[in-house]
Write a protein that holds these residues in place. Structure first.
Motif, PDB file in Angstrom:
ATOM      1  N   ARG A  33      31.951  34.138  41.235  1.00 36.82           N
ATOM      2  CA  ARG A  33      31.922  34.995  42.427  1.00 36.82           C
ATOM      3  C   ARG A  33      32.145  36.416  41.926  1.00 36.82           C
ATOM      4  O   ARG A  33      33.080  36.677  41.170  1.00 36.82           O
ATOM      5  CB  ARG A  33      33.049  34.574  43.378  1.00 36.82           C
ATOM      6  CG  ARG A  33      33.146  35.418  44.628  1.00 36.82           C
ATOM      7  CD  ARG A  33      34.420  35.098  45.398  1.00 36.82           C
ATOM      8  NE  ARG A  33      34.569  36.057  46.509  1.00 36.82           N
ATOM      9  CZ  ARG A  33      34.377  35.736  47.780  1.00 36.82           C
ATOM     10  NH1 ARG A  33      34.087  34.511  48.125  1.00 36.82           N
ATOM     11  NH2 ARG A  33      34.519  36.654  48.716  1.00 36.82           N
ATOM     12  N   GLU A  34      31.273  37.302  42.313  1.00 31.89           N
ATOM     13  CA  GLU A  34      31.417  38.682  41.844  1.00 31.89           C
ATOM     14  C   GLU A  34      32.345  39.462  42.760  1.00 31.89           C
ATOM     15  O   GLU A  34      32.377  39.226  43.973  1.00 31.89           O
ATOM     16  CB  GLU A  34      30.042  39.355  41.785  1.00 31.89           C
ATOM     17  CG  GLU A  34      29.185  38.736  40.695  1.00 31.89           C
ATOM     18  CD  GLU A  34      28.110  39.680  40.190  1.00 31.89           C
ATOM     19  OE1 GLU A  34      28.346  40.911  40.178  1.00 31.89           O
ATOM     20  OE2 GLU A  34      27.041  39.176  39.800  1.00 31.89           O
ATOM     21  N   GLY A  35      33.112  40.360  42.166  1.00 31.85           N
ATOM     22  CA  GLY A  35      34.020  41.184  42.952  1.00 31.85           C
ATOM     23  C   GLY A  35      34.400  42.433  42.176  1.00 31.85           C
ATOM     24  O   GLY A  35      34.034  42.572  41.008  1.00 31.85           O
TER      25      GLY A  35
ATOM     26  N   LYS B 179      38.544  38.629  53.711  1.00 31.51           N
ATOM     27  CA  LYS B 179      38.761  38.968  55.122  1.00 31.51           C
ATOM     28  C   LYS B 179      39.663  40.187  55.275  1.00 31.51           C
ATOM     29  O   LYS B 179      39.658  40.863  56.280  1.00 31.51           O
ATOM     30  CB  LYS B 179      39.385  37.774  55.859  1.00 31.51           C
ATOM     31  CG  LYS B 179      38.424  36.619  56.040  1.00 31.51           C
ATOM     32  CD  LYS B 179      39.128  35.446  56.722  1.00 31.51           C
ATOM     33  CE  LYS B 179      38.374  34.142  56.463  1.00 31.51           C
ATOM     34  NZ  LYS B 179      39.242  32.967  56.616  1.00 31.51           N
ATOM     35  N   GLU B 180      40.494  40.392  54.202  1.00 36.33           N
ATOM     36  CA  GLU B 180      41.382  41.562  54.239  1.00 36.33           C
ATOM     37  C   GLU B 180      40.779  42.739  53.492  1.00 36.33           C
ATOM     38  O   GLU B 180      41.454  43.718  53.178  1.00 36.33           O
ATOM     39  CB  GLU B 180      42.737  41.210  53.606  1.00 36.33           C
ATOM     40  CG  GLU B 180      43.468  40.115  54.342  1.00 36.33           C
ATOM     41  CD  GLU B 180      44.786  39.752  53.668  1.00 36.33           C
ATOM     42  OE1 GLU B 180      45.468  40.662  53.139  1.00 36.33           O
ATOM     43  OE2 GLU B 180      45.118  38.550  53.657  1.00 36.33           O
ATOM     44  N   GLY B 181      39.502  42.596  53.119  1.00 38.76           N
ATOM     45  CA  GLY B 181      38.830  43.697  52.439  1.00 38.76           C
ATOM     46  C   GLY B 181      39.097  43.756  50.953  1.00 38.76           C
ATOM     47  O   GLY B 181      38.809  44.747  50.295  1.00 38.76           O
ATOM     48  N   ILE B 182      39.652  42.671  50.389  1.00 40.11           N
ATOM     49  CA  ILE B 182      39.900  42.654  48.940  1.00 40.11           C
ATOM     50  C   ILE B 182      38.776  41.890  48.256  1.00 40.11           C
ATOM     51  O   ILE B 182      38.482  40.746  48.601  1.00 40.11           O
ATOM     52  CB  ILE B 182      41.272  41.999  48.622  1.00 40.11           C
ATOM     53  CG1 ILE B 182      42.395  42.834  49.248  1.00 40.11           C
ATOM     54  CG2 ILE B 182      41.472  41.853  47.115  1.00 40.11           C
ATOM     55  CD1 ILE B 182      43.755  42.170  49.232  1.00 40.11           C
ATOM     56  N   SER B 183      38.145  42.541  47.287  1.00 40.19           N
ATOM     57  CA  SER B 183      36.988  41.956  46.620  1.00 40.19           C
ATOM     58  C   SER B 183      37.416  41.297  45.314  1.00 40.19           C
ATOM     59  O   SER B 183      37.829  41.963  44.364  1.00 40.19           O
ATOM     60  CB  SER B 183      35.952  43.060  46.371  1.00 40.19           C
ATOM     61  OG  SER B 183      34.987  42.611  45.470  1.00 40.19           O
ATOM     62  N   VAL B 184      37.306  39.986  45.281  1.00 40.17           N
ATOM     63  CA  VAL B 184      37.802  39.206  44.142  1.00 40.17           C
ATOM     64  C   VAL B 184      36.646  38.705  43.283  1.00 40.17           C
ATOM     65  O   VAL B 184      35.672  38.158  43.806  1.00 40.17           O
ATOM     66  CB  VAL B 184      38.636  38.003  44.632  1.00 40.17           C
ATOM     67  CG1 VAL B 184      39.026  37.094  43.463  1.00 40.17           C
ATOM     68  CG2 VAL B 184      39.871  38.476  45.373  1.00 40.17           C
ATOM     69  N   GLU B 185      36.758  38.878  41.980  1.00 36.29           N
ATOM     70  CA  GLU B 185      35.812  38.255  41.062  1.00 36.29           C
ATOM     71  C   GLU B 185      36.461  36.980  40.525  1.00 36.29           C
ATOM     72  O   GLU B 185      37.622  36.998  40.101  1.00 36.29           O
ATOM     73  CB  GLU B 185      35.496  39.213  39.903  1.00 36.29           C
ATOM     74  CG  GLU B 185      34.557  38.622  38.864  1.00 36.29           C
ATOM     75  CD  GLU B 185      33.607  39.669  38.283  1.00 36.29           C
ATOM     76  OE1 GLU B 185      32.936  40.365  39.085  1.00 36.29           O
ATOM     77  OE2 GLU B 185      33.550  39.786  37.053  1.00 36.29           O
ATOM     78  N   VAL B 186      35.729  35.875  40.547  1.00 37.77           N
ATOM     79  CA  VAL B 186      36.265  34.622  40.002  1.00 37.77           C
ATOM     80  C   VAL B 186      35.510  34.273  38.735  1.00 37.77           C
ATOM     81  O   VAL B 186      34.298  34.045  38.749  1.00 37.77           O
ATOM     82  CB  VAL B 186      36.178  33.471  41.031  1.00 37.77           C
ATOM     83  CG1 VAL B 186      36.672  32.162  40.393  1.00 37.77           C
ATOM     84  CG2 VAL B 186      37.009  33.797  42.261  1.00 37.77           C
ATOM     85  N   LEU B 187      36.249  34.276  37.630  1.00 35.21           N
ATOM     86  CA  LEU B 187      35.655  33.925  36.337  1.00 35.21           C
ATOM     87  C   LEU B 187      36.089  32.512  35.969  1.00 35.21           C
ATOM     88  O   LEU B 187      37.282  32.255  35.755  1.00 35.21           O
ATOM     89  CB  LEU B 187      36.111  34.918  35.262  1.00 35.21           C
ATOM     90  CG  LEU B 187      35.539  34.663  33.860  1.00 35.21           C
ATOM     91  CD1 LEU B 187      34.034  34.913  33.830  1.00 35.21           C
ATOM     92  CD2 LEU B 187      36.246  35.533  32.815  1.00 35.21           C
ATOM     93  N   ASP B 188      35.123  31.620  35.911  1.00 35.50           N
ATOM     94  CA  ASP B 188      35.400  30.225  35.539  1.00 35.50           C
ATOM     95  C   ASP B 188      35.206  30.104  34.023  1.00 35.50           C
ATOM     96  O   ASP B 188      34.088  30.213  33.516  1.00 35.50           O
ATOM     97  CB  ASP B 188      34.418  29.318  36.300  1.00 35.50           C
ATOM     98  CG  ASP B 188      34.579  27.841  35.939  1.00 35.50           C
ATOM     99  OD1 ASP B 188      35.514  27.502  35.178  1.00 35.50           O
ATOM    100  OD2 ASP B 188      33.755  27.038  36.425  1.00 35.50           O
ATOM    101  N   LEU B 189      36.296  29.879  33.319  1.00 35.04           N
ATOM    102  CA  LEU B 189      36.196  29.846  31.846  1.00 35.04           C
ATOM    103  C   LEU B 189      35.319  28.695  31.350  1.00 35.04           C
ATOM    104  O   LEU B 189      34.653  28.809  30.341  1.00 35.04           O
ATOM    105  CB  LEU B 189      37.591  29.722  31.220  1.00 35.04           C
ATOM    106  CG  LEU B 189      38.480  30.952  31.282  1.00 35.04           C
ATOM    107  CD1 LEU B 189      39.836  30.624  30.652  1.00 35.04           C
ATOM    108  CD2 LEU B 189      37.844  32.131  30.551  1.00 35.04           C
ATOM    109  N   ARG B 190      35.397  27.578  31.998  1.00 33.23           N
ATOM    110  CA  ARG B 190      34.624  26.369  31.655  1.00 33.23           C
ATOM    111  C   ARG B 190      34.952  25.817  30.260  1.00 33.23           C
ATOM    112  O   ARG B 190      35.143  24.635  30.089  1.00 33.23           O
ATOM    113  CB  ARG B 190      33.108  26.606  31.750  1.00 33.23           C
ATOM    114  CG  ARG B 190      32.656  27.088  33.101  1.00 33.23           C
ATOM    115  CD  ARG B 190      31.166  26.984  33.266  1.00 33.23           C
ATOM    116  NE  ARG B 190      30.418  27.920  32.434  1.00 33.23           N
ATOM    117  CZ  ARG B 190      29.123  28.150  32.553  1.00 33.23           C
ATOM    118  NH1 ARG B 190      28.416  27.472  33.457  1.00 33.23           N
ATOM    119  NH2 ARG B 190      28.507  29.020  31.792  1.00 33.23           N
ATOM    120  N   THR B 191      34.936  26.659  29.245  1.00 32.03           N
ATOM    121  CA  THR B 191      35.313  26.227  27.899  1.00 32.03           C
ATOM    122  C   THR B 191      36.634  26.895  27.530  1.00 32.03           C
ATOM    123  O   THR B 191      36.786  28.107  27.690  1.00 32.03           O
ATOM    124  CB  THR B 191      34.237  26.634  26.880  1.00 32.03           C
ATOM    125  OG1 THR B 191      33.022  25.973  27.211  1.00 32.03           O
ATOM    126  CG2 THR B 191      34.646  26.235  25.467  1.00 32.03           C
TER     127      THR B 191
END
Lengths: 373, 328
Positions: free
Chosen positions: B199-201, B225-237
Motif C-alpha cells: 500500500r503506498e503512502g 480516515k484521519e487523513g494519515i497516509s500509510v505505506e505498508v511494506l511487506d518484507l516477505r523475505t
C-alpha cells in the motif's frame, strides 16, 4: 589352505591401512607442532574399520562419517596432501580450509563428509539411500558413527524409517568403547549396539573391527543384502583407538594395561602376518610398501605446509549458492586434474517407479478394517 | 484472476512444481492419506503416489535429516512441519547440516530443500503451539527465510523456494490458510529477497510480514480516515532482508513502525531498525517504533491471548507516536 583373497587385494588393504596409520602419526605430530589446531581426532587403531568396507564397496557407493574422518576418505582414494592441507587450514584443502579436521568432504570419491554433531550424519545417510531408491539406482550408502551416537534420538528415528522403507544403507557403529571419556557401558542400558537393530526389525551384527578381512566380508555381504532391496544393515565394529579421543585428550580414563592389551590386537601387523603366512609376500615387499607410503605422507605434509592460507575473499563464498553457480571440484581447483563429478537425472528425465505404500495394498488394508475411502 | 485460499495457493504451487520436476517430493506428518493437517497437500497423494507424497513418522529430526541427505545428492525435498513449534526438534538438521553443507564442503555440495509449515499463534493453543519463530532462523547464514502474507505471494514464493538451490525456511500461518486472495494461474514465481509495497503512502512506513500484514492494512485503513497516509511494506523475505526497499520507503516517509508477531528481544524488527538507524538516520523525523508480541508466553484464555498479540489499535497507537500525535 590357499587364501580366498588375491595378493593384489591383500596388499592394497595393507597399503591403505599403513597409509592411514602413517598419515595420522604425522597429523598428531603436526598438531603438537601447532600446525594443526582445533580438534583433531586420530584414527590410529581403527584402520581396519575404514579399509575393509572401502574395498568391499563400489567406488560409486556413498559414504559419510562423523568427525573422526581422516581414515575413510584416505581409504577411498582421497589425495593425502589435500586432506593434510585441510587439517592445516590451507586453501589447498578439500574444503579450502573452511572445514578442518572434522569436515573432510571429497565428493569426487563419493565421500559426503565428516560431521561434528554426534549422530547428525545418521539421518543424512538414510536420505542419500532414499535418493538411490527414489531414482531406482542400485547404489548403497555406508555411514559411520561412534558408539555414543547410538544413544542419540537421530539414531533411533532414522533406523525406524530406514527399516520401514527398506533403504539401502549400511550403518557401521565404530565401537571404540568410549564416547569421549565415558565408557559406553556406563551410559547405555544395552551396550551391545548391534542388538538395537532388533527393535526396528532390522539386520544387526557384531563384527571384529580389528580384523580387516572380517570387516571386508561383513560389508560385502551387507552391501549385497542392501542392493537386493532387503533393507538396511547395522554392523557394530568392535574396535579400539590407541590414542585419546582427540589430540587434546590424555585418555586418563583408561588404564595402561587396557591400552597395552588392545595394542596387541593391532590390525596392521595382523594383516601382515596373514599375508606372510599365506606365502603371498615377504618382508621385502612390506618394507618397500612402507617406504613408499612414508615418502607419500612426507610429500603430503610438505605440500600442506607449503600451501598458502585461503584468500580472504573466500569468506564470502560457499555460504549461499548464487544462480548459475557451479559446484567446486577440489582436485580440479587445486591440482588442475579433470575429475568425474556426480550427475543426477533432470526432473523431466527422472521416472519415479518406487511405491512406499502401494495403492492396492493401502486399499485392501482399508477394506479389511472396514474403512471407506 | 481466480480467487484462492492461501492453502489452495500452496497446493497449486506444490502440484505445479512436482509436475515440472520429478526430483521434488513432499514429506511430513499427515501429508498423504490424511491430506494434510491443514489440507495444504489435499489430493496430492492421489496425483503423485506414495513415493513422492510421504507420510512420515512423528520424528521431526529424523525425516528432516533424511531429506537434507536426499537434497545433498540431487533431490529437491519439501519438508512439511506440522507446525514450526514441533520443528524445534529438527533445528539441528536445519542449522547444523543444511545451512552449513556448502560451507563445510568448500563449495562441493548444495542443499536444495524447502522446510515449510505454519508459524505464529494458531488460536487458543497456549504456549507450546503459538510461537512466531522466524527470527531464530533468520539468524543463520546459509539459509533463506520467507514469510509470505498473501495467497499470491504464498504460491509464487513457494515455487521460487522449490527452484532455489539453497535451503529455504518458509513460515506460513494457521490463521493464514483460509485467507482468500487473487492468485495468478500457472507460471507465477515471486523472487526471494524482494519486499513489496502493498500500500503506498507518504506519512509513515509500516514494515511487516506474514499475518501481521493484515492488521497493518486494517490500521492503515483506519488512519486514512484521519487523513494519515500509510505505506505498508511487506518484507516477505526475512533473510536476506531487502535493504534497498526498506531504505527507499523510509527515505520517502521519514517515519517507520515495525510490526512483528514474535518477541521483542532479538526479533527481526530489531535488525530492520538497525538498518534504518545506520543508513537513514538523517532521513528520520522520529525514532522508529516497534510493535511486537508481548514478552511473555502465550496463554490459552481468550482475553490473555488477544492481549499478547499485536493488533490494529496497537499499530495505530505506534503510528501516532512516530507522528507525535499521541492522544490526538
Amino acid at each position: 589352505m590357499a587364501s580366498p583373497y588375491s595378493k593384489e587385494l591383500l596388499l592394497d588393504m595393507y597399503r591403505k591401512m599403513y597409509l592411514i596409520r602413517r598419515f595420522e602419526e604425522r597429523a598428531g605430530q603436526q598438531y603438537t607442532l601447532g600446525k594443526i589446531a582445533g580438534f583433531c581426532h586420530l584414527y590410529i587403531g581403527q584402520e581396519a574399520v575404514a579399509v575393509g568396507p572401502a574395498e568391499a564397496l563400489r567406488p560409486d557407493d556413498y559414504m559419510l562419517s562423523a568427525y573422526r574422518d581422516h581414515g575413510q576418505p584416505l581409504a577411498r582414494g582421497s589425495d593425502a596432501g589435500m586432506v593434510m592441507a585441510e587439517l592445516m587450514g590451507r586453501g589447498t584443502g578439500y574444503s579450502k580450509g573452511k572445514g578442518g579436521s572434522m569436515h573432510i568432504f571429497d565428493i569426487e570419491h563419493h565421500f559426503y563428509g565428516g560431521y561434528g554433531i554426534v549422530g547428525g550424519q545418521i539421518p543424512l545417510a538414510a536420505g542419500m539411500a532414499f535418493a538411490s531408491r527414489y531414482r531406482n539406482e542400485d547404489r548403497v550408502t555406508l555411514c559411520y558413527f561412534g558408539d555414543a551416537a547410538a544413544n542419540q534420538g537421530s539414531f533411533h528415528e532414522t533406523l525406524n524409517m530406514a527399516s520401514k522403507w527398506k533403504l539401502p544403507v549400511i550403518y557401521i557403529c565404530e565401537n571404540n568403547r568410549y564416547g569421549m571419556g565415558t565408557a559406553i557401558s556406563r551410559t547405555s542400558a544395552v551396550p551391545e549396539i548391534y542388538k538395537r537393530a532388533s527393535a526396528y526389525d532390522m539386520r544387526g551384527e557384531p563384527v571384529d573391527g580389528m580384523d580387516v578381512l572380517t570387516m571386508y566380508e561383513a560389508v560385502k555381504d551387507a552391501a549385497e543384502y542392501c542392493r537386493a532391496g532387503k533393507g538396511p544393515v547395522l554392523l557394530e565394529a568392535n574396535t579400539y583407538r590407541f590414542r585419546g579421543h582427540s589430540m587434546a585428550d590424555p585418555a586418563t580414563y583408561r588404564t595402561k594395561q587396557e591400552v597395552e592389551a588392545e595394542r596387541k590386537g593391532d590390525p596392521i601387523p595382523k594383516l601382515r602376518a596373514y599375508i606372510q603366512k599365506q606365502g603371498l609376500a615377504q618382508d621385502d615387499v612390506f618394507e618397500s610398501i612402507e617406504e613408499e607410503i612414508k615418502a607419500r605422507v612426507d610429500q603430503a605434509v610438505k605440500f600442506a605446509d607449503e600451501s598458502p592460507e585461503p584468500s580472504l575473499d573466500e569468506l564470502w563464498r560457499d555460504t549461499i549458492v548464487e544462480e548459475g553457480e557451479e559446484d567446486v571440484r577440489p582436485r580440479e581447483r587445486v591440482l588442475g586434474q579433470k575429475v568425474n563429478w556426480p550427475k543426477y537425472p533432470s526432473g523431466q528425465e527422472l521416472k519415479v517407479t518406487w511405491d512406499l505404500e502401494p495403492r492396492e495394498q493401502a486399499e485392501a488394508a482399508d477394506k479389511k478394517a472396514g474403512l471407506i475411502r | 484472476m481466480p480467487e484462492l485460499m492461501y492453502r489452495e495457493a500452496l497446493n497449486q504451487a506444490l502440484a505445479e512444481e512436482m509436475e515440472r520436476d520429478a526430483n521434488v517430493y513432499l514429506i511430513g506428518e499427515e501429508v498423504g492419506r490424511y491430506n494434510g493437517a491443514f489440507k495444504v497437500s489435499q489430493g496430492l497423494l492421489d496425483k503423485f503416489g506414495s513415493a513422492r507424497i510421504i507420510d512420515a513418522p512423528i520424528a521431526e529430526l529424523g525425516f528432516t535429516g533424511l531429506s537434507v541427505g536426499a537434497a545433498m545428492v540431487g533431490l529437491r525435498p519439501v519438508v512439511e512441519m506440522m507446525t514450526w513449534n514441533f520443528a524445534i526438534l529438527a533445528m539441528d538438521q536445519i542449522v547444523n547440516n543444511a545451512a552449513k553443507l556448502r560451507h563445510m564442503s568448500g563449495g562441493q555440495l548444495r542443499c536444495p530443500i524447502v522446510f515449510r509449515g505454519p508459524g505464529g499463534a494458531g488460536g487458543r493453543l497456549s504456549s507450546q503451539h503459538s510461537q512466531a519463530l522466524e527470527a531464530n532462523y533468520a539468524h543463520f547464514p546459509g539459509l533463506k527465510v520467507i514469510a509470505p502474507a498473501t495467497p499470491a505471494d504464498a504460491k509464487g514464493m513457494l515455487k521460487a523456494a522449490i527452484r532455489d538451490d539453497n535451503p529455504v525456511v518458509m513460515f506460513e500461518g494457521e490463521r493464514l490458510y483460509a485467507i482468500k486472495g487473487e492468485v495468478p494461474e500457472g507460471e507465477h514465481v515471486v523472487p526471494l529477497g524482494k519486499a513489496d509495497v502493498k500500500r503506498e503512502g507518504t506519512d509513515v512506513t509500516i514494515i511487516t510480514w506474514s499475518r501481521m500484514y493484515y492488521f497493518c492494512m486494517q490500521a492503515a485503513e483506519e488512519l486514512a480516515k484521519e487523513g494519515i497516509s500509510v505505506e505498508v511494506l511487506d518484507l516477505r523475505t526475512l533473510r536476506p532482508l531487502d535493504e534497498e526497499a526498506i531504505l527507499a520507503s523510509v527515505r520517502k516517509t521519514n517515519r517507520a513502525v515495525i510490526v512483528e508477531e514474535g518477541w521483542v528481544l532479538a526479533g527481526v524488527g530489531a535488525s530492520v531498525v538497525d538498518i534504518i538507524q545506520s543508513k537513514a538516520f538523517d532521513d528520520l523525523d522520529a525514532p522508529v517504533e516497534r510493535v511486537t508480541g508481548l514478552d511473555v508466553n502465550m496463554s490459552y484464555a481468550a482475553n490473555l491471548e488477544n492481549a499478547t498479540q499485536p493488533d490494529a489499535p496497537k499499530i495505530i497507537a505506534a503510528v501516532k507516536k512516530v507522528l507525535y500525535r499521541e492522544g490526538a
